[in-house]
Write a protein that holds these residues in place. Structure first.
Motif, PDB file in Angstrom:
ATOM      1  N   ILE A   1     -32.833-109.323 -76.262  1.00  0.00           N
ATOM      2  CA  ILE A   1     -31.582-108.589 -76.051  1.00  0.00           C
ATOM      3  C   ILE A   1     -30.976-108.177 -77.393  1.00  0.00           C
ATOM      4  O   ILE A   1     -30.525-107.044 -77.570  1.00  0.00           O
ATOM      5  CB  ILE A   1     -30.597-109.426 -75.209  1.00  0.00           C
ATOM      6  CG1 ILE A   1     -31.120-109.553 -73.784  1.00  0.00           C
ATOM      7  CG2 ILE A   1     -29.209-108.805 -75.226  1.00  0.00           C
ATOM      8  CD1 ILE A   1     -30.315-110.512 -72.925  1.00  0.00           C
ATOM      9  N   PHE A   2     -30.988-109.076 -78.367  1.00  0.00           N
ATOM     10  CA  PHE A   2     -30.466-108.748 -79.692  1.00  0.00           C
ATOM     11  C   PHE A   2     -31.285-107.632 -80.336  1.00  0.00           C
ATOM     12  O   PHE A   2     -30.713-106.713 -80.938  1.00  0.00           O
ATOM     13  CB  PHE A   2     -30.478-109.996 -80.588  1.00  0.00           C
ATOM     14  CG  PHE A   2     -30.038-109.717 -81.987  1.00  0.00           C
ATOM     15  CD1 PHE A   2     -28.706-109.496 -82.268  1.00  0.00           C
ATOM     16  CD2 PHE A   2     -30.967-109.655 -83.012  1.00  0.00           C
ATOM     17  CE1 PHE A   2     -28.295-109.228 -83.567  1.00  0.00           C
ATOM     18  CE2 PHE A   2     -30.565-109.384 -84.304  1.00  0.00           C
ATOM     19  CZ  PHE A   2     -29.233-109.174 -84.594  1.00  0.00           C
ATOM     20  N   ALA A   3     -32.601-107.689 -80.206  1.00  0.00           N
ATOM     21  CA  ALA A   3     -33.448-106.642 -80.774  1.00  0.00           C
ATOM     22  C   ALA A   3     -33.195-105.302 -80.098  1.00  0.00           C
ATOM     23  O   ALA A   3     -33.164-104.256 -80.758  1.00  0.00           O
ATOM     24  CB  ALA A   3     -34.919-107.042 -80.639  1.00  0.00           C
ATOM     25  N   LEU A   4     -32.986-105.323 -78.800  1.00  0.00           N
ATOM     26  CA  LEU A   4     -32.707-104.085 -78.068  1.00  0.00           C
ATOM     27  C   LEU A   4     -31.390-103.470 -78.520  1.00  0.00           C
ATOM     28  O   LEU A   4     -31.316-102.271 -78.804  1.00  0.00           O
ATOM     29  CB  LEU A   4     -32.685-104.368 -76.562  1.00  0.00           C
ATOM     30  CG  LEU A   4     -32.379-103.166 -75.672  1.00  0.00           C
ATOM     31  CD1 LEU A   4     -33.498-102.142 -75.765  1.00  0.00           C
ATOM     32  CD2 LEU A   4     -32.165-103.604 -74.251  1.00  0.00           C
ATOM     33  N   PHE A   5     -30.342-104.271 -78.607  1.00  0.00           N
ATOM     34  CA  PHE A   5     -29.042-103.750 -79.043  1.00  0.00           C
ATOM     35  C   PHE A   5     -29.091-103.257 -80.485  1.00  0.00           C
ATOM     36  O   PHE A   5     -28.529-102.217 -80.816  1.00  0.00           O
ATOM     37  CB  PHE A   5     -27.945-104.798 -78.883  1.00  0.00           C
ATOM     38  CG  PHE A   5     -27.433-104.909 -77.488  1.00  0.00           C
ATOM     39  CD1 PHE A   5     -26.963-103.787 -76.815  1.00  0.00           C
ATOM     40  CD2 PHE A   5     -27.409-106.125 -76.837  1.00  0.00           C
ATOM     41  CE1 PHE A   5     -26.487-103.892 -75.517  1.00  0.00           C
ATOM     42  CE2 PHE A   5     -26.938-106.227 -75.543  1.00  0.00           C
ATOM     43  CZ  PHE A   5     -26.481-105.115 -74.876  1.00  0.00           C
ATOM     44  N   SER A   6     -29.762-104.007 -81.349  1.00  0.00           N
ATOM     45  CA  SER A   6     -29.819-103.581 -82.743  1.00  0.00           C
ATOM     46  C   SER A   6     -30.659-102.311 -82.893  1.00  0.00           C
ATOM     47  O   SER A   6     -30.342-101.454 -83.721  1.00  0.00           O
ATOM     48  CB  SER A   6     -30.380-104.698 -83.625  1.00  0.00           C
ATOM     49  OG  SER A   6     -31.720-104.980 -83.257  1.00  0.00           O
ATOM     50  N   ALA A   7     -31.695-102.156 -82.086  1.00  0.00           N
ATOM     51  CA  ALA A   7     -32.511-100.947 -82.158  1.00  0.00           C
ATOM     52  C   ALA A   7     -31.740 -99.729 -81.652  1.00  0.00           C
ATOM     53  O   ALA A   7     -31.949 -98.611 -82.116  1.00  0.00           O
ATOM     54  CB  ALA A   7     -33.792-101.127 -81.349  1.00  0.00           C
ATOM     55  N   LEU A   8     -30.832 -99.946 -80.716  1.00  0.00           N
ATOM     56  CA  LEU A   8     -30.051 -98.832 -80.176  1.00  0.00           C
ATOM     57  C   LEU A   8     -28.838 -98.499 -81.027  1.00  0.00           C
ATOM     58  O   LEU A   8     -28.432 -97.344 -81.109  1.00  0.00           O
ATOM     59  CB  LEU A   8     -29.618 -99.147 -78.745  1.00  0.00           C
ATOM     60  CG  LEU A   8     -30.739 -99.232 -77.709  1.00  0.00           C
ATOM     61  CD1 LEU A   8     -30.171 -99.676 -76.370  1.00  0.00           C
ATOM     62  CD2 LEU A   8     -31.444 -97.903 -77.583  1.00  0.00           C
TER      63      LEU A   8
ATOM     64  N   LEU B   1     -34.353-118.539 -75.379  1.00  0.00           N
ATOM     65  CA  LEU B   1     -34.295-118.060 -76.757  1.00  0.00           C
ATOM     66  C   LEU B   1     -35.016-116.721 -76.893  1.00  0.00           C
ATOM     67  O   LEU B   1     -34.514-115.804 -77.560  1.00  0.00           O
ATOM     68  CB  LEU B   1     -34.908-119.101 -77.698  1.00  0.00           C
ATOM     69  CG  LEU B   1     -34.909-118.736 -79.174  1.00  0.00           C
ATOM     70  CD1 LEU B   1     -33.488-118.638 -79.693  1.00  0.00           C
ATOM     71  CD2 LEU B   1     -35.708-119.752 -79.970  1.00  0.00           C
ATOM     72  N   TYR B   2     -36.169-116.572 -76.253  1.00  0.00           N
ATOM     73  CA  TYR B   2     -36.910-115.304 -76.296  1.00  0.00           C
ATOM     74  C   TYR B   2     -36.108-114.170 -75.653  1.00  0.00           C
ATOM     75  O   TYR B   2     -36.086-113.046 -76.156  1.00  0.00           O
ATOM     76  CB  TYR B   2     -38.261-115.439 -75.596  1.00  0.00           C
ATOM     77  CG  TYR B   2     -39.280-116.253 -76.363  1.00  0.00           C
ATOM     78  CD1 TYR B   2     -39.338-116.208 -77.743  1.00  0.00           C
ATOM     79  CD2 TYR B   2     -40.200-117.055 -75.695  1.00  0.00           C
ATOM     80  CE1 TYR B   2     -40.269-116.951 -78.437  1.00  0.00           C
ATOM     81  CE2 TYR B   2     -41.137-117.789 -76.376  1.00  0.00           C
ATOM     82  CZ  TYR B   2     -41.170-117.739 -77.756  1.00  0.00           C
ATOM     83  OH  TYR B   2     -42.095-118.464 -78.431  1.00  0.00           O
TER      84      TYR B   2
END
Length: 62
Positions: free
Chosen positions: A12-19, A6-7
């Protein structure tokens, strides 16, 4: 083990959304407005004033 997965998924979701999110809402800055005076008009005005002063001095002297 499930928490680690889950972490990783959240990371990965945070990385994609930040980019991706900043590029979606990115605004291109407007070009700067053209200068209202490039100095030629000011120089020409000063030249006219100096010519009038010279004409007045010439008239007074003669």
């Amino acid at each position: 083990m499930e928490m680690l997965r889950l972490y990783i998924l959240v990371a990965i979701f945070a990385l994609f959304s930040a980019l991706l999110i900043p590029s979606i809402n990115a605004q291109v800055p407007e070009p700067a407005p053209a200068p209202s005076s490039d100095g030629v008009a000011i120089d020409q005005g000063i030249a006219y004033v100096l010519m009038l002063v010279a004409l007045a001095l010439t008239y007074i002297i003669h």
